[in-house]
Structure formats: structure tokens, C-alpha cells
Design a protein around this motif. Structure first.
Motif, PDB file in Angstrom:
ATOM      1  N   GLU A  90       7.860  10.921  24.149  1.00 35.78           N
ATOM      2  CA  GLU A  90       6.732  11.720  24.625  1.00 35.78           C
ATOM      3  C   GLU A  90       5.454  10.897  24.739  1.00 35.78           C
ATOM      4  N   GLU A  91       5.297   9.887  23.889  1.00 36.74           N
ATOM      5  CA  GLU A  91       4.088   9.066  23.917  1.00 36.74           C
ATOM      6  C   GLU A  91       4.091   8.058  25.069  1.00 36.74           C
ATOM      7  N   ASN A  92       5.269   7.574  25.436  1.00 34.55           N
ATOM      8  CA  ASN A  92       5.379   6.551  26.494  1.00 34.55           C
ATOM      9  C   ASN A  92       5.574   7.224  27.853  1.00 34.55           C
ATOM     10  N   LYS A  93       4.514   7.790  28.362  1.00 31.35           N
ATOM     11  CA  LYS A  93       4.586   8.646  29.547  1.00 31.35           C
ATOM     12  C   LYS A  93       5.053   7.916  30.810  1.00 31.35           C
ATOM     13  N   GLU A  94       4.826   6.612  30.891  1.00 33.40           N
ATOM     14  CA  GLU A  94       5.166   5.864  32.105  1.00 33.40           C
ATOM     15  C   GLU A  94       6.514   5.160  32.008  1.00 33.40           C
TER      16      GLU A  94
END
Length: 383
Positions: free
Chosen positions: A47-51
Motif C-alpha cells: 500500500e505504501e509503494n504506490k508506483e
């Protein structure tokens, strides 16, 4: 036996799995005309690493194979041995024989087998691609009946999977010849892993050995093939040994620069160390469909190779790579300063070292270290 093995595997991997996200879903399939249960393990910090995009592993027999595959995927990716991935387990308790069925004339998926083939390739993968951030790289895992079944995807003109993990396959007639032909004529990169055990079911073991001998004769640079026969492993216990080995084999190019590569390639050949590093990561991106930042340890390996071979010009390009991958740190500054220092520009080297003031420390590089390098030049040359 199998329950004890799986309980042991889960117990060992429990601390790892607790850090990853596991989701249970039910998919309504038009192809199968029924609902199917799947398990999904998302990478840590998904969820934190959106890209960020991730390879996908489809695991058949998900009711017992999902946990070992998901655990190894999470554990190995934590240590940078393989990329993080999305692992999908397809539960087949009570349906696996029908799902993997084929007709007795052409030995191709038939009836529910044909519907299951389309469910995986057309429905499941599309749903996963729509819902999650997937890359273009996919592997599929199967055991005995389902291991035979995964090979049908390889027979298609443009296979949707690049990696195939075959755990003691119960091969259909003609499957060995068909797979051999498909791999021999493959036009894109494929990874094929095959495993049995010394205590595997005798009939399966015999056909697997024959199959492996056929595959060993393939002359196609686009195919990476690995076969293993695990000593004292049964039809079930070989799974726990084969999965990590298969992952290592498929993702060998992803791993950090090894000591063997350092000694035999970077120190003993005429290859440019910096070009080797750049090509390695371009290969990772191209093969696995992910954007991988160059590891700091791999930068340090190239740095040590340059120091040992005294190929100082290499530092110019290495500094550019460092600036792209670790901006605002001292890494690019240090490589630039070493270039100037060793190519006869001590005053410029001194000033470059001093530029590190205010930049972020990284690896062994600190403000004190960089200032001491500058002061040493100042003392030596009387600036």
C-alpha cells in the motif's frame, strides 16, 4: 506425512508470513459456471509503494501449495534474493482431477479442464491485473496432475507465463514431446524448472527422468532449464526443497553481484565494470518487468573492482549512475572525487570531497570521512 511437512513449513515461515498481507477472495467464474476460492499474498508495504509493480505467481493446488510458495517468496524477497511478488493460490480441494483433465485422443484440456484453462488464463489473470499493480512477468506452479496442466500454457503461440515450476509432474501422453518442441522453438525468454525425488512415485520418476533428458538436449539461448532429483525426498517432501531452488533458478539474474562474479568477471575479464552493472539492471527491468534501483552493495562491488584493477576512468560513468540512483547522497560525489584524485587533478578532487558537506551519508561515506580525504590532499600538496 504431508500434513506434518506443511505444518512444519508454516511454523518456520509464520514470522515471515505475518508481515505480508494475505487476502481470501471468492471469484465467480463464467467459464466454470461456479465460484472459486483464491488466496492472495501481497508484498510487504504494498500500500505504501504506490508506483511499484510486481511479478505474479499463480499457484495451483492452492489449498496446500500456497503457503510454501508464499512463504518462500516473502522470505527470499526480504533478503533481495528475488523480487517481491504477488502470489495467488487457487484452491482445488475436491476439483483438482477434473480441473486438470484432458481428452484421451489429443491429450489436451477437455470439458472442465478446458474451462479451468480459460478461467486461469482469461478470467483470473485479468481480474488480478485490473485490481493490483502487476508487472508483465508471471510464473505458474503445479504438483503432479496440476504440474502437467501448467504446461498447456506453454504450448500456446504467446504464452501468458514466462516461468514454469513443475513439481513431480504426472505427464499426459505426448506432453514431453510437446514441451520440448515448444521450448526448442521459443522466441522469448522462458524459465523451466522440473523436480522429482529419489523416493518419488516410481512411474512418475521414470517419466520425469526421460523428460529431463529430452529437455537437456534443447539448444535455445532463450530457455533456462533446471532439473533436480532430491535425495531421500518423497512425492510430497520434494515440494519443500524444490520451491526455493526453483525461485533461485528463475530469478538468478535478479540477485546481487556474487563473489564468484566479482572474482571471475569484474577482476579477470576486459568487461567494463560500470557497463556490467548498468546492463545487469537493465536486464532485470527487461526480464521481470520491474524498475529496480541499483543496490548500494552492487555499487560497492563495482567500486572495489575499479580500485583493484585501477581502471579510474570507470568512475566517471559510475558517478552518473550513483547520482541517478542515490541523489542527495555522497555516493556520486565520492566516485567523482576518486576519479579526479587518480587522474592527476588533486585540487579538483579536494574541492569535490568538500562538496559532500550537507549531503546525506551512505554506506561508509560520512562527512568526517569525506573531509578527511580533502584534508589529506591539502596536506600532501600544501593547498
Amino acid at each position: 506425512m504431508i500434513k506434518k511437512l506443511l505444518l512444519f513449513t508454516v511454523a518456520v515461515l509464520c514470522p515471515v508470513l505475518s508481515s505480508a498481507q494475505v487476502i481470501y477472495e471468492t471469484i465467480s467464474s463464467l467459464k466454470l459456471q461456479e465460484d472459486r476460492e483464491i488466496k492472495i499474498q501481497l508484498p510487504r508495504n504494498y500500500e505504501e509503494n504506490k508506483e511499484k509493480r510486481y511479478p505474479v505467481a499463480i499457484v495451483l493446488d492452492g489449498d496446500y501449495l500456497f503457503e510454501p510458495v508464499a512463504g518462500i517468496a516473502d522470505y527470499y524477497s526480504y533478503w533481495e534474493e528475488i523480487p517481491e511478488m504477488i502470489v495467488i493460490g487457487v484452491n482445488q480441494d475436491g476439483t483438482r482431477r477434473q480441473d486438470a483433465s484432458y481428452d484421451e485422443r489429443q491429450f489436451l484440456p477437455a470439458k472442465q479442464g478446458a474451462a479451468f484453462f480459460e478461467f486461469l488464463g482469461m478470467e483470473l489473470l485479468n481480474k488480478i491485473d485490473e485490481k493490483y499493480r502487476t508487472s508483465t512477468f508471471r510464473i505458474i506452479v503445479g504438483h503432479d496432475f496440476t504440474s502437467n496442466f501448467i504446461n498447456y500454457y506453454l504450448l500456446k503461440p504467446n504464452p501468458v507465463f514466462q516461468g514454469y515450476i513443475n513439481l513431480s509432474p504426472d505427464l499426459a501422453p505426448e506432453m514431453a514431446n510437446r514441451v520440448t518442441s515448444a521450448l526448442a522453438t521459443a522466441q522469448s525468454k522462458k524459465w523451466y524448472y522440473l523436480a522429482t525425488g529419489s523416493e518419488d512415485i516410481p512411474q512418475l520418476q521414470e517419466s520425469i527422468f526421460s523428460f529431463s533428458n529430452q529437455l537437456k538436449g534443447i539448444n535455445n539461448e532463450l530457455v533456462s532449464f533446471k532439473f533436480e532429483n532430491f535425495e531421500h525426498a518423497t512425492h510430497y517432501s520434494l515440494v519443500g526443497k524444490a520451491i526455493p531452488s526453483a525461485m533461485e533458478s528463475i530469478f538468478e539474474a535478479y540477485r546481487p553481484i556474487s563473489q564468484k562474479e566479482f572474482n571471475e568477471v569484474l577482476l579477470q575479464t576486459s568487461v567494463s565494470p560500470t557497463a556490467y552493472l548498468k546492463d545487469r539492471y537493465e536486464s532485470i527491468n527487461n526480464l521481470f518487468g520491474i524498475e529496480k534501483q541499483i543496490r548500494i552493495n552492487d555499487f560497492m562491488a563495482i567500486h572495489q573492482a575499479i580500485e583493484k584493477t585501477r581502471r579510474w576512468d570507470e568512475y566517471k560513468e559510475l558517478s552518473k549512475l550513483a547520482a541517478d540512483n542515490f541523489p542527495r547522497t555522497m555516493l556520486a560525489t565520492y566516485f567523482e572525487a576518486r576519479y579526479e584524485e587518480e587522474t592527476g587533478n588533486p585540487k579538483k578532487a579536494m574541492r569535490t570531497y568538500q562538496n559532500a558537506y550537507g549531503q546525506q551519508k551512505i554506506a561508509f561515506l560520512t562527512v568526517d570521512f569525506m573531509m578527511e580525504k580533502a584534508n589529506a590532499i591539502k596536506r600532501d600538496f600544501g593547498y
